[in-house]
Motif scaffolding. Sequence first.
Motif, PDB file in Angstrom:
ATOM      1  N   THR A   1      30.096  40.996  41.522  1.00 13.03           N
ATOM      2  CA  THR A   1      30.729  39.854  40.554  1.00 13.03           C
ATOM      3  C   THR A   1      30.781  38.589  41.564  1.00 13.03           C
ATOM      4  OG1 THR A   1      33.007  40.344  41.870  1.00 13.03           O
ATOM      5  CG2 THR A   1      32.468  41.324  40.031  1.00 13.03           C
ATOM      6  N   PRO A   2      30.960  37.592  40.967  1.00 12.59           N
ATOM      7  CA  PRO A   2      30.885  36.239  41.753  1.00 12.59           C
ATOM      8  C   PRO A   2      31.488  36.102  42.856  1.00 12.59           C
ATOM      9  CG  PRO A   2      30.896  35.760  39.427  1.00 12.59           C
ATOM     10  CD  PRO A   2      31.224  37.237  39.464  1.00 12.59           C
ATOM     11  N   ALA A   3      32.883  37.010  42.886  1.00 15.18           N
ATOM     12  CA  ALA A   3      33.683  36.970  44.246  1.00 15.18           C
ATOM     13  C   ALA A   3      33.146  37.682  45.215  1.00 15.18           C
ATOM     14  CB  ALA A   3      34.881  37.509  43.836  1.00 15.18           C
ATOM     15  N   VAL A   4      32.101  38.617  44.938  1.00 15.17           N
ATOM     16  CA  VAL A   4      31.694  39.632  45.988  1.00 15.17           C
ATOM     17  C   VAL A   4      30.230  38.974  46.284  1.00 15.17           C
ATOM     18  CG1 VAL A   4      30.424  41.767  46.228  1.00 15.17           C
ATOM     19  CG2 VAL A   4      32.507  41.668  44.949  1.00 15.17           C
ATOM     20  N   ARG A   5      29.654  38.226  45.405  1.00 20.65           N
ATOM     21  CA  ARG A   5      28.335  37.624  45.743  1.00 20.65           C
ATOM     22  C   ARG A   5      28.382  36.520  46.668  1.00 20.65           C
ATOM     23  NH1 ARG A   5      23.627  37.618  42.479  1.00 20.65           N
ATOM     24  NH2 ARG A   5      22.003  36.634  43.729  1.00 20.65           N
TER      25      ARG A   5
ATOM     26  N   THR B   1      37.447  33.367  33.870  1.00 24.06           N
ATOM     27  CA  THR B   1      37.240  34.848  34.100  1.00 24.06           C
ATOM     28  C   THR B   1      36.759  34.776  35.604  1.00 24.06           C
ATOM     29  OG1 THR B   1      36.612  34.642  31.568  1.00 24.06           O
ATOM     30  CG2 THR B   1      35.877  36.635  33.318  1.00 24.06           C
ATOM     31  N   ILE B   2      36.118  34.025  35.991  1.00 27.05           N
ATOM     32  CA  ILE B   2      35.819  33.875  37.504  1.00 27.05           C
ATOM     33  C   ILE B   2      37.044  33.819  38.481  1.00 27.05           C
ATOM     34  CG2 ILE B   2      34.356  32.744  39.332  1.00 27.05           C
ATOM     35  CD1 ILE B   2      32.619  31.967  37.171  1.00 27.05           C
ATOM     36  N   TRP B   3      37.859  32.830  37.938  1.00 34.02           N
ATOM     37  CA  TRP B   3      38.967  32.871  38.821  1.00 34.02           C
ATOM     38  C   TRP B   3      39.875  34.173  38.639  1.00 34.02           C
ATOM     39  CZ3 TRP B   3      43.907  32.235  35.883  1.00 34.02           C
ATOM     40  CH2 TRP B   3      45.028  31.789  36.488  1.00 34.02           C
ATOM     41  N   TRP B   4      39.912  34.670  37.408  1.00 34.16           N
ATOM     42  CA  TRP B   4      40.656  35.851  37.452  1.00 34.16           C
ATOM     43  C   TRP B   4      40.100  37.164  38.040  1.00 34.16           C
ATOM     44  CZ3 TRP B   4      45.276  36.277  34.805  1.00 34.16           C
ATOM     45  CH2 TRP B   4      45.855  37.410  34.290  1.00 34.16           C
ATOM     46  N   SER B   5      39.037  37.030  38.421  1.00 31.29           N
ATOM     47  CA  SER B   5      38.305  38.111  39.117  1.00 31.29           C
ATOM     48  C   SER B   5      38.461  38.052  40.672  1.00 31.29           C
ATOM     49  CB  SER B   5      36.893  38.267  38.743  1.00 31.29           C
ATOM     50  OG  SER B   5      36.018  37.287  39.184  1.00 31.29           O
ATOM     51  N   VAL B   6      38.980  36.998  41.175  1.00 32.38           N
ATOM     52  CA  VAL B   6      38.929  36.571  42.619  1.00 32.38           C
ATOM     53  C   VAL B   6      40.017  37.726  43.265  1.00 32.38           C
ATOM     54  CG1 VAL B   6      39.623  35.057  44.323  1.00 32.38           C
ATOM     55  CG2 VAL B   6      38.110  34.274  42.554  1.00 32.38           C
ATOM     56  N   PRO B   7      41.170  38.205  42.619  1.00 32.53           N
ATOM     57  CA  PRO B   7      41.870  38.915  43.538  1.00 32.53           C
ATOM     58  C   PRO B   7      41.378  40.383  43.498  1.00 32.53           C
ATOM     59  CG  PRO B   7      43.223  37.627  41.800  1.00 32.53           C
ATOM     60  CD  PRO B   7      42.042  37.368  41.660  1.00 32.53           C
ATOM     61  N   ASP B   8      40.433  40.517  42.702  1.00 28.29           N
ATOM     62  CA  ASP B   8      39.594  42.154  42.594  1.00 28.29           C
ATOM     63  C   ASP B   8      38.606  42.090  43.801  1.00 28.29           C
ATOM     64  OD1 ASP B   8      41.110  42.498  40.581  1.00 28.29           O
ATOM     65  OD2 ASP B   8      39.477  42.079  38.892  1.00 28.29           O
ATOM     66  N   HIS B   9      38.444  41.006  44.522  1.00 29.89           N
ATOM     67  CA  HIS B   9      37.278  40.957  45.728  1.00 29.89           C
ATOM     68  C   HIS B   9      37.247  42.145  46.344  1.00 29.89           C
ATOM     69  CE1 HIS B   9      35.636  39.866  49.461  1.00 29.89           C
ATOM     70  NE2 HIS B   9      35.021  39.366  48.948  1.00 29.89           N
ATOM     71  N   ALA B  10      38.280  42.720  46.958  1.00 32.85           N
ATOM     72  CA  ALA B  10      38.101  43.552  48.009  1.00 32.85           C
ATOM     73  C   ALA B  10      37.709  45.094  47.256  1.00 32.85           C
ATOM     74  CB  ALA B  10      39.516  43.799  48.810  1.00 32.85           C
ATOM     75  N   VAL B  11      38.325  45.290  46.133  1.00 32.99           N
ATOM     76  CA  VAL B  11      38.166  46.609  45.240  1.00 32.99           C
ATOM     77  C   VAL B  11      36.624  46.672  44.775  1.00 32.99           C
ATOM     78  CG1 VAL B  11      38.709  47.754  43.145  1.00 32.99           C
ATOM     79  CG2 VAL B  11      40.443  47.024  44.643  1.00 32.99           C
ATOM     80  N   ASP B  12      36.343  45.217  44.283  1.00 32.32           N
ATOM     81  CA  ASP B  12      34.829  45.304  43.568  1.00 32.32           C
ATOM     82  C   ASP B  12      33.825  45.470  44.868  1.00 32.32           C
ATOM     83  OD1 ASP B  12      36.028  44.864  41.341  1.00 32.32           O
ATOM     84  OD2 ASP B  12      35.698  42.643  41.216  1.00 32.32           O
TER      85      ASP B  12
END
Length: 290
Positions: A207-211, A189-200
Motif C-alpha cells: 500500500t502507499p503507507a508501506v511503499r 482512502t490513503i489517509w485511512w490506510s496509514v494506521p494499517d502500516h505495520a500490519v500491512d
Amino acid sequence: MSRVAGAVLVVHRLEFPLPVSYLCYAVWGACLARGDIGIFTEPLVYVTLLVNLLLMVGGLALNVAVDLETDRRQPGKDYLAGATLRLGRTRVLQFSIAETTVALVLAGLVAVWTNHWPVVVFAGTTALLHQLYNIDPFRLKRKVAGPFVFGASMVPLPCLLAYSAFRVDFEPALWPFLLGVCSLSVGRTIWWSVPDHAVDTATGFTTPAVRFGSAGALRMASLSVLVGTALLGWSLWWFYGPAWAAIGMAAHVIFLLRMTSSIYPRHMLKHTMPIVMLGDVALVVIPLIA
C-alpha cells in the motif's frame, strides 16, 4: 439494538457519520442532473439511490470479510473482525453477494425504464472494481493502485450512475467535479490506510503507507485532497459561481488542515470524518438551491 443487528451495521461500515456520506454519494449525480429539489418527488431517484447504496454496502461487506485476519491484529479495527466473527464470515460474504446481485438487477430495470443504458455500464464497473479491490488473485487493496480503485468505486462511479439515469448528455463542468471528488476520495482512502502500516507491512501488502512510509503516504493523501478540493472548486464556480464554490470547498479545506492531527482509526472516524460528512451534504444542497 441487538448484538446481531449491531454487527450487521458494523460489517457494512454503517457507523456514523459514514452512512450520511454514502447517501450523498448516491444522490449527487441526480442532484447535478436536475438541479431541482422536485427531483425527490420522482420514484426514479429512490431506485437509483437504492442501486448505489447496495453496491456500496455490498462492496464494503466484502472488504470487511476478506480483511478478517488483518483487522484482528489492528488495534482500532479489531471490532470489525469481532462483528464478522459474530455473524460468521460466510454469512457476511452472502450479504455482499446478495446486495450486489440485487443492485445489478435493479440497474438493469432502471436502464429499461429510462432507456439510459450507461446506468448498467456504471453499475457493472462499480461492482467489478469492488471485486478487483478485494478478491485474489487481483486484490488491488494490497497495492499502490488500491486507493484509486476504491475511491473510484465509492464516489465518482455512483455519481455517474445516478446522473446517467436522468440525463444522457454530460455537461463540461461535470468532469472537473467527478475528477475532484475522486481525488478527494483517493486522498481519504490513503489517509485511512496509514494506521494499517505495520500490519500491512507484516502481511506483504504494498500500500502507499508501506511503499512510501507513513509520512510519505500522508503527503500523498494531502496532495490528493488538495488537488481534489481545487478541482471541486473549479467545477462549482463553473456551475454556480464563486460564492457557492467557496461554500462547497470549505469543509474539504478544513479536513485538509486537520487530517494529520490524529491517525488513530476511531478518532479518525468519530472526530475527523464528520467534517467530510458536512462537505458531502453541502454538495447535495448546493445544486438544489444555487
